[in-house]
Structures are given as structure tokens and as C-alpha cells.
Design a protein around this motif. Structure first.
Motif, PDB file in Angstrom:
ATOM      1  N   ILE A 158       0.851  -0.890   0.113  1.00  0.00           N
ATOM      2  CA  ILE A 158       0.089   0.093  -0.241  1.00  0.00           C
ATOM      3  C   ILE A 158       0.781   0.833   0.064  1.00  0.00           C
ATOM      4  N   ASP A 159       0.475   2.653  -0.572  1.00  0.00           N
ATOM      5  CA  ASP A 159       1.694   3.260  -1.035  1.00  0.00           C
ATOM      6  C   ASP A 159      -0.301   4.608  -0.082  1.00  0.00           C
ATOM      7  N   LYS A 160       0.788   5.071   1.204  1.00  0.00           N
ATOM      8  CA  LYS A 160       0.528   6.099   2.229  1.00  0.00           C
ATOM      9  C   LYS A 160       1.339   7.494   1.564  1.00  0.00           C
ATOM     10  N   ALA A 161       2.856   6.849   1.060  1.00  0.00           N
ATOM     11  CA  ALA A 161       3.355   7.885   0.921  1.00  0.00           C
ATOM     12  C   ALA A 161       2.817   9.575   0.542  1.00  0.00           C
ATOM     13  N   ASP A 162       3.265  10.646   0.963  1.00  0.00           N
ATOM     14  CA  ASP A 162       2.806  11.581   0.425  1.00  0.00           C
ATOM     15  C   ASP A 162       3.840  13.047  -0.548  1.00  0.00           C
ATOM     16  N   GLU A 163       5.008  12.002  -0.421  1.00  0.00           N
ATOM     17  CA  GLU A 163       6.581  12.714  -0.717  1.00  0.00           C
ATOM     18  C   GLU A 163       6.990  11.388  -1.608  1.00  0.00           C
ATOM     19  N   ALA A 164       7.503  12.705  -2.553  1.00  0.00           N
ATOM     20  CA  ALA A 164       8.312  11.183  -3.437  1.00  0.00           C
ATOM     21  C   ALA A 164       9.217  10.460  -3.102  1.00  0.00           C
ATOM     22  N   SER A 165      10.490  10.784  -1.944  1.00  0.00           N
ATOM     23  CA  SER A 165      11.089   9.800  -1.190  1.00  0.00           C
ATOM     24  C   SER A 165       9.546   9.630   0.341  1.00  0.00           C
ATOM     25  N   CYS A 166      10.291   8.330   0.644  1.00  0.00           N
ATOM     26  CA  CYS A 166       9.296   7.083   1.461  1.00  0.00           C
ATOM     27  C   CYS A 166      10.256   6.198   2.223  1.00  0.00           C
ATOM     28  N   GLY A 167       9.673   5.795   3.052  1.00  0.00           N
ATOM     29  CA  GLY A 167      10.550   4.274   4.191  1.00  0.00           C
ATOM     30  C   GLY A 167       8.828   3.426   4.056  1.00  0.00           C
ATOM     31  N   ARG A 168       9.116   2.047   5.168  1.00  0.00           N
ATOM     32  CA  ARG A 168       8.122   1.280   5.154  1.00  0.00           C
ATOM     33  C   ARG A 168       8.078   0.836   5.708  1.00  0.00           C
ATOM     34  N   VAL A 169       7.009   0.176   6.520  1.00  0.00           N
ATOM     35  CA  VAL A 169       6.240  -1.001   7.896  1.00  0.00           C
ATOM     36  C   VAL A 169       5.831  -2.052   6.162  1.00  0.00           C
ATOM     37  N   SER A 170       6.797  -2.964   7.607  1.00  0.00           N
ATOM     38  CA  SER A 170       6.482  -4.804   6.883  1.00  0.00           C
ATOM     39  C   SER A 170       6.491  -5.005   7.744  1.00  0.00           C
ATOM     40  N   VAL A 171       5.410  -6.134   7.711  1.00  0.00           N
ATOM     41  CA  VAL A 171       4.957  -7.598   8.269  1.00  0.00           C
ATOM     42  C   VAL A 171       5.581  -8.965   7.425  1.00  0.00           C
ATOM     43  N   PHE A 172       5.857  -8.256   6.568  1.00  0.00           N
ATOM     44  CA  PHE A 172       5.857  -9.525   5.291  1.00  0.00           C
ATOM     45  C   PHE A 172       6.605 -10.546   5.766  1.00  0.00           C
ATOM     46  N   VAL A 173       7.589 -10.285   5.840  1.00  0.00           N
ATOM     47  CA  VAL A 173       8.920 -11.652   6.506  1.00  0.00           C
ATOM     48  C   VAL A 173       8.809 -12.754   8.300  1.00  0.00           C
ATOM     49  N   THR A 174       8.631 -13.033   8.104  1.00  0.00           N
ATOM     50  CA  THR A 174       8.521 -14.387   8.987  1.00  0.00           C
ATOM     51  C   THR A 174       9.371 -14.031  10.329  1.00  0.00           C
ATOM     52  N   PRO A 175       9.214 -13.625  11.101  1.00  0.00           N
ATOM     53  CA  PRO A 175      10.267 -13.500  12.463  1.00  0.00           C
ATOM     54  C   PRO A 175      10.683 -14.608  13.067  1.00  0.00           C
ATOM     55  N   PRO A 176      12.022 -14.578  13.479  1.00  0.00           N
ATOM     56  CA  PRO A 176      12.652 -15.838  13.938  1.00  0.00           C
ATOM     57  C   PRO A 176      11.936 -15.577  15.643  1.00  0.00           C
ATOM     58  N   GLN A 177      11.013 -17.188  15.672  1.00  0.00           N
ATOM     59  CA  GLN A 177      10.278 -17.576  17.432  1.00  0.00           C
ATOM     60  C   GLN A 177      11.165 -17.842  17.969  1.00  0.00           C
ATOM     61  N   ALA A 178      12.830 -18.081  17.537  1.00  0.00           N
ATOM     62  CA  ALA A 178      13.530 -18.291  18.652  1.00  0.00           C
ATOM     63  C   ALA A 178      13.944 -17.286  19.283  1.00  0.00           C
ATOM     64  N   ARG A 179      13.707 -16.135  19.214  1.00  0.00           N
ATOM     65  CA  ARG A 179      13.519 -15.026  19.748  1.00  0.00           C
ATOM     66  C   ARG A 179      12.398 -14.598  20.255  1.00  0.00           C
ATOM     67  N   ASP A 180      11.544 -14.918  20.634  1.00  0.00           N
ATOM     68  CA  ASP A 180       9.925 -15.094  21.357  1.00  0.00           C
ATOM     69  C   ASP A 180       9.634 -13.868  20.114  1.00  0.00           C
ATOM     70  N   LEU A 181       9.461 -13.968  19.293  1.00  0.00           N
ATOM     71  CA  LEU A 181       9.389 -13.242  17.955  1.00  0.00           C
ATOM     72  C   LEU A 181       7.851 -13.610  17.137  1.00  0.00           C
ATOM     73  N   ALA A 246       7.088  -7.169  14.077  1.00  0.00           N
ATOM     74  CA  ALA A 246       6.546  -8.229  14.748  1.00  0.00           C
ATOM     75  C   ALA A 246       6.067  -8.219  16.686  1.00  0.00           C
ATOM     76  N   ALA A 247       5.010  -9.139  16.690  1.00  0.00           N
ATOM     77  CA  ALA A 247       4.767  -9.291  18.305  1.00  0.00           C
ATOM     78  C   ALA A 247       5.890 -10.424  19.197  1.00  0.00           C
ATOM     79  N   ARG A 248       5.851  -9.502  19.977  1.00  0.00           N
ATOM     80  CA  ARG A 248       7.036 -10.125  20.902  1.00  0.00           C
ATOM     81  C   ARG A 248       6.585 -10.537  22.347  1.00  0.00           C
ATOM     82  N   PHE A 249       6.601 -11.561  22.404  1.00  0.00           N
ATOM     83  CA  PHE A 249       5.527 -12.223  23.858  1.00  0.00           C
ATOM     84  C   PHE A 249       6.565 -12.167  24.655  1.00  0.00           C
TER      85      PHE A 249
END
Length: 278
Positions: A158-181, A246-249
Motif C-alpha cells: 500500500i502506498d500512503k506516502a505523500d512525498e517523492a521519498s518514502c520508507g516502509r513498514v512491513s509484516v511480510f517477513v516471518t520473524p524468528p520465534q527463537a527470540r519470542d517474536l 512483529a509481536a514480541r511474546f
């Protein structure tokens, strides 16, 4: 993986949700099956922008007796309809209702049984020790709800950026559960609802409030879905940077489910990555 395998995987989703009181663990298992089906469907359909898989509601009846080709009962399952009727090992099935075995194949007779609707009464005539017996029973069918799985293959951002430059937030990558993530999904960003199927959001540089919902499947967690709410985290987004959430347990607060102290939203990884707003 072919489409038949995909349907088999997806069918588990319907089974997992059959009971209205399904536990969170069952719901998570259903999500896992659905996720596997979605991946398989995307691979099977190649470059298609979206894929839809569905099956109508159906039912089946397994009466609980195994027969050899000549209609003799080889075994009877405990707590089955066949056992409740009084079917015994060694009985020779002669007919079911008015369907006579001698006039058709065993497969045809079994197919007739499978078509009987739930709570339908039926009779089975058997020969036992040289005598004919007519036994009565009632169908206990298993109903599999209809289901529909839509896979959005093309649009993950989803593109919610109002400017030419932007950053991203993502939940696309599965976090490492070994770290309680554990995985999570977006609920709201800066007071705007976000489609949960979009795992990546482009944002203008600056501070943003991001709400996510946890998908923790640790067996220690026991919570009611009715009190399970999203939590927010503030991120100072920089241009050309991706923030993985991620959600930290919080394991030592695993029993604090009413106040939901057992988890917190976190940024578990930051990566410099070029970002251009559309």
C-alpha cells in the motif's frame, strides 16, 4: 503442487472453523493451512493477479462397518451408527432399505448409504446364523461448511506516502520465534484502516503510529478472542528504510491475558532499502 492438493489443504480451513467455540490454537492452525493453500495457489496460477478457490457445503455419512466384496461384515467401529444398530462381525448384508445387494454391486450399495441425509432413518437386513434380521438406524452425517479462499497475488504494497521519498513498514517477513517474536498484521496506520492482506506499507518520512494485531501461537498463551485487541507503536520513519514489525511474546507475563501484558509490538529489524513513492 497441483490444484487437488491445494483444495485438500484449504479444506482443512473449513474443518478448523466448524465449531463456533474453536480455540485460538485451532484458529491459528486454520490460518497456517490457509497460508499454505494461498502459497500453493499463487504458484499454480503463475502471473495471475488474483486466485479464488471455493467449494460448496457438503456432507458425508460413514456408518462405521467394513464389508468384504460379498457383503460380509469384517469389522464394526466403536460408537458408530453400525454398532448402535446392532451390526455384528460376520453378518451378511442382504439389503439396505429397498436396495438389494444381490441385484447390484457392493459399491452401488455403499454409494446409496453415502447419499442419505442427516437424521434420515434407514434399515439394514442381514443374515446371521441362518436367520434374517432387520435392524434400524438413523444417519449421523458430518457436514463440511462451504468455503472460499481469495488470494491476492499481485498487490502486497500500500502506498500512503505523500512525498517523492518514502520508507516502509512491513509484516511480510516471518520473524524468528527463537527470540519470542511472532507474526502480526496491520490494523491501522495514523488513524486510517489498513487492509490486513497488505503486508507492506509505504509511508512519508516522519513519525507514524502503527497498530498491529498479534498472531502468537505459543501453547502457553490462553486468551479470549473477545478481549484480544491490537496495540500501537510509534515509528520515526526515515527515507529509504524498511522497518520490520512483529509481536514480541513477553513470556514472564504469559498469564496476564486480561490486560494483554503478554505481548508488545516491536520493530525487530531495520534495513536500508531504496523506496520510491508512486
Amino acid at each position: 503442487m497441483n490444484k487437488f492438493q491445494v483444495l485438500t489443504l484449504s479444506g482443512a480451513l473449513a474443518l478448523g472453523l466448524m465449531g463456533s467455540g474453536a480455540s485460538f490454537a485451532q484458529e491459528q492452525e486454520a490460518r497456517d493451512h490457509a497460508r499454505a493453500a494461498a502459497v500453493a495457489a499463487a504458484k499454480a496460477e503463475g502471473k495471475a493477479e488474483s486466485v479464488t478457490l471455493e467449494e460448496p457445503t457438503r456432507s458425508y455419512f460413514d456408518w462405521g462397518a467394513i464389508l468384504n466384496p460379498d457383503g460380509r461384515v469384517m469389522s464394526v467401529r466403536s460408537d458408530s451408527v453400525a454398532q448402535e444398530m446392532g451390526i455384528e462381525v460376520g453378518d451378511h448384508i442382504l439389503k439396505i432399505d429397498d436396495q438389494v445387494l444381490a441385484e447390484q454391486s457392493l459399491q452401488d450399495l455403499v454409494s446409496y448409504l453415502e447419499t442419505l441425509e442427516h437424521d434420515h432413518s434407514f434399515t439394514v437386513t442381514v443374515q446371521r446364523n441362518g436367520q434374517k434380521k432387520t435392524l434400524s438406524g438413523r444417519v449421523k452425517a458430518t457436514v463440511i461448511p462451504g468455503w472460499r479462499l481469495e488470494v491476492d497475488v499481485a498487490q502486497t504494497v500500500i502506498d500512503k506516502a505523500d512525498e517523492a521519498s518514502c520508507g516502509r513498514v512491513s509484516v511480510f517477513v516471518t520473524p524468528p520465534q527463537a527470540r519470542d517474536l511472532y507474526p502480526a498484521y496491520f490494523v491501522r496506520i495514523d488513524d486510517d484502516n489498513v487492509l490486513t492482506r497488505r503486508p507492506i506499507v509505504k509511508l512519508s518520512p516522519g513519525k507514524h503510529t502503527v497498530e498491529i494485531h498479534e498472531l502468537i501461537d505459543d501453547p502457553w498463551v490462553r486468551r479470549s478472542r473477545s478481549i484480544n485487541h491490537p496495540k500501537s507503536i510509534e515509528i520515526d520513519v526515515e527515507a529509504d528504510t524498511t522497518y520490520y514489525l512483529a509481536a514480541r511474546f513477553v513470556r514472564d507475563k504469559r498469564l496476564s491475558t486480561v490486560n494483554e501484558e503478554y505481548w508488545e509490538p516491536v520493530v525487530w529489524r531495520e534495513v536500508e532499502q531504496e523506496c520510491e513513492s508512486n
